[in-house]
Write a protein that holds these residues in place. Structure first.
Motif, short mmCIF file in Angstrom:
data_model
loop_
_atom_site.label_atom_id
_atom_site.label_comp_id
_atom_site.label_asym_id
_atom_site.label_seq_id
_atom_site.Cartn_x
_atom_site.Cartn_y
_atom_site.Cartn_z
N ALA A 93 0.83 -1.20 0.00
CA ALA A 93 0.00 0.00 0.00
C ALA A 93 0.86 1.25 0.00
CB ALA A 93 -0.94 -0.01 1.21
N ALA A 94 1.95 1.25 0.77
CA ALA A 94 2.84 2.41 0.80
C ALA A 94 3.51 2.62 -0.55
CB ALA A 94 3.90 2.22 1.89
N LEU A 95 3.95 1.54 -1.19
CA LEU A 95 4.58 1.68 -2.50
C LEU A 95 3.60 2.21 -3.54
CD1 LEU A 95 6.84 -1.49 -2.82
CD2 LEU A 95 7.55 0.88 -2.64
N SER A 96 2.37 1.76 -3.50
CA SER A 96 1.39 2.27 -4.46
C SER A 96 1.06 3.74 -4.18
CB SER A 96 0.12 1.42 -4.46
OG SER A 96 -0.54 1.54 -3.23
N ALA A 97 1.03 4.13 -2.90
CA ALA A 97 0.80 5.55 -2.56
C ALA A 97 1.96 6.42 -3.04
CB ALA A 97 0.60 5.70 -1.07
N PHE A 98 3.20 5.95 -2.82
CA PHE A 98 4.35 6.71 -3.31
C PHE A 98 4.34 6.81 -4.83
CE2 PHE A 98 6.76 5.60 0.74
CZ PHE A 98 6.54 6.85 1.29
N SER A 99 3.95 5.75 -5.50
CA SER A 99 3.88 5.76 -6.95
C SER A 99 2.83 6.78 -7.42
CB SER A 99 3.53 4.37 -7.47
OG SER A 99 3.27 4.40 -8.83
N TRP A 100 1.67 6.81 -6.75
CA TRP A 100 0.65 7.78 -7.12
C TRP A 100 1.13 9.21 -6.89
CZ3 TRP A 100 -2.13 11.74 -5.05
CH2 TRP A 100 -3.25 12.16 -5.77
#
Length: 134
Positions: A93-100
């Motif tokens: 979830a953190a990686l997807s948030a950083f990607s967004w």
């Protein structure tokens, strides 16, 4: 001549149409094949039930005797596995948030408020004449 054509049509219909039903030989073949197979599987099912019952009856005293060791061990392993799974899910979830966020700052993705701008721009423009001849 018409009689000959009628006979040809009838023969063609008999050749194309499916048979009325399975023959008696196919019923016998199915019975001879499936009866031993079903009996064998039913026997395996009964043997499995019997072995499971005997195994549970034999091992129940051992479970009771070693429960002060087994229960905390199972709880510890279960909590450790749960912790690893939750850690992985939160990391994803953190990686997807950083990607967004990275895509947002690079301008490739619009935020919730910015997504309405094209709609507002389209609402302010005058309506184009219809392309159809109504």
């Amino acid at each position: 001549m018409a009689d000959f054509r009628d006979q040809q049509a009838l023969q063609h219909m008999k050749a194309v149409a499916p048979p009325k039903g399975p023959s008696r030989a196919s019923h016998v073949t199915a019975l001879v094949t499936l009866l031993p197979l079903g009996g064998t599987l039913l026997g395996f099912s009964g043997a499995t039930l019997a072995c499971t019952t005997v195994g549970l009856a034999v091992l129940t005293p051992l479970f009771i005797l070693f429960s002060p060791i087994i229960v905390p061990a199972v709880l510890t392993v279960g909590l450790a596995v749960t912790g690893f799974l939750v850690s992985g899910a939160l990391g994803l979830a953190a990686l997807s948030a950083f990607s967004w966020i990275f895509s947002y700052f690079r301008g490739r993705r619009s935020g919730p408020g910015l997504a309405m701008e094209p709609l507002e721009r389209a609402r302010r423009q005058p309506l184009a004449p219809p392309a159809f001849g109504y």
